[in-house]
Write a protein that holds these residues in place. Sequence first.
Motif, PDB file in Angstrom:
ATOM      1  N   GLN A  53       0.813  -1.210   0.000  1.00  0.00           N
ATOM      2  CA  GLN A  53       0.000   0.000   0.000  1.00  0.00           C
ATOM      3  C   GLN A  53       0.852   1.268   0.000  1.00  0.00           C
ATOM      4  O   GLN A  53       0.511   2.246  -0.655  1.00  0.00           O
ATOM      5  CB  GLN A  53      -0.933  -0.027   1.218  1.00  0.00           C
ATOM      6  N   SER A  54       1.956   1.250   0.693  1.00  0.00           N
ATOM      7  CA  SER A  54       2.837   2.417   0.736  1.00  0.00           C
ATOM      8  C   SER A  54       3.440   2.701  -0.633  1.00  0.00           C
ATOM      9  O   SER A  54       3.492   3.858  -1.076  1.00  0.00           O
ATOM     10  CB  SER A  54       3.946   2.185   1.770  1.00  0.00           C
ATOM     11  N   ALA A  57       0.728   4.107  -2.830  1.00  0.00           N
ATOM     12  CA  ALA A  57       0.483   5.519  -2.514  1.00  0.00           C
ATOM     13  C   ALA A  57       1.504   6.408  -3.212  1.00  0.00           C
ATOM     14  O   ALA A  57       1.147   7.431  -3.812  1.00  0.00           O
ATOM     15  CB  ALA A  57       0.513   5.752  -1.012  1.00  0.00           C
ATOM     16  N   ASP A  63      -1.757  10.472  -0.441  1.00  0.00           N
ATOM     17  CA  ASP A  63      -1.309  10.405   0.943  1.00  0.00           C
ATOM     18  C   ASP A  63      -1.841   9.136   1.604  1.00  0.00           C
ATOM     19  O   ASP A  63      -2.714   8.455   1.067  1.00  0.00           O
ATOM     20  CB  ASP A  63      -1.741  11.661   1.712  1.00  0.00           C
ATOM     21  N   ARG A  64      -1.331   8.844   2.798  1.00  0.00           N
ATOM     22  CA  ARG A  64      -1.681   7.596   3.501  1.00  0.00           C
ATOM     23  C   ARG A  64      -3.175   7.466   3.778  1.00  0.00           C
ATOM     24  O   ARG A  64      -3.753   6.404   3.608  1.00  0.00           O
ATOM     25  CB  ARG A  64      -0.933   7.513   4.822  1.00  0.00           C
ATOM     26  N   ALA A  65      -3.785   8.552   4.243  1.00  0.00           N
ATOM     27  CA  ALA A  65      -5.212   8.488   4.580  1.00  0.00           C
ATOM     28  C   ALA A  65      -6.048   8.201   3.339  1.00  0.00           C
ATOM     29  O   ALA A  65      -6.955   7.371   3.363  1.00  0.00           O
ATOM     30  CB  ALA A  65      -5.655   9.789   5.235  1.00  0.00           C
ATOM     31  N   THR A  66      -5.727   8.888   2.258  1.00  0.00           N
ATOM     32  CA  THR A  66      -6.487   8.709   1.014  1.00  0.00           C
ATOM     33  C   THR A  66      -6.307   7.306   0.468  1.00  0.00           C
ATOM     34  O   THR A  66      -7.286   6.649   0.103  1.00  0.00           O
ATOM     35  CB  THR A  66      -6.069   9.758  -0.035  1.00  0.00           C
ATOM     36  N   GLY A  68      -5.514   4.574   1.954  1.00  0.00           N
ATOM     37  CA  GLY A  68      -6.172   3.584   2.799  1.00  0.00           C
ATOM     38  C   GLY A  68      -7.654   3.488   2.498  1.00  0.00           C
ATOM     39  O   GLY A  68      -8.206   2.398   2.342  1.00  0.00           O
ATOM     40  N   ASP A  69      -8.293   4.640   2.391  1.00  0.00           N
ATOM     41  CA  ASP A  69      -9.726   4.687   2.096  1.00  0.00           C
ATOM     42  C   ASP A  69     -10.025   4.121   0.710  1.00  0.00           C
ATOM     43  O   ASP A  69     -10.956   3.330   0.539  1.00  0.00           O
ATOM     44  CB  ASP A  69     -10.216   6.131   2.207  1.00  0.00           C
TER      45      ASP A  69
END
Length: 150
Positions: A53-54, A57, A63-66, A68-69
């Motif tokens: 995932q990183s 991204a 960004d991390r929050a986006t 993830g969602d």
Amino acid sequence: MSLRSLHGKPGHLVRRSQQIAVAVFMEECAAHDITPIQYAVLSVLAARPGIDQSTLAGLAALDRATIGDVVVRLARRRLLSRMPDTRDRRSRVLTLTPRGARLLAAAEAAVRRAQRRILAPLAARERKTLLALLAKLVDIGDERRLTRGR
């Protein structure tokens, strides 16, 4: 301050251009139920299957929050799979599912139409110049962001 001052600022113009580009994308891709960010994520996974995932991204510039969602939403729709990484059980490997690949392929013509519509007001030479200048701004912005993070 006059409105001319606001409307002449590069940040405002870039933001407005992005709003217009998203609106055109959404119109063209409405039948496929896909957003520009989801399209970017699926495209990255099509090109680089099995990444974490990183990494996703970074490659999709999210960004991390986006990210993830977006990953959760796409996984719920069964457009991507999240499997434990055999080297690091805490990490998940992301892969485009066959359903995700079909959606990406089905949306491609609509995405191409959106891109043509976005650039349609410009002459061919202007299109090429705009894309080169935008790419330059993004590349320089990415370099600055990376060097500041060290």
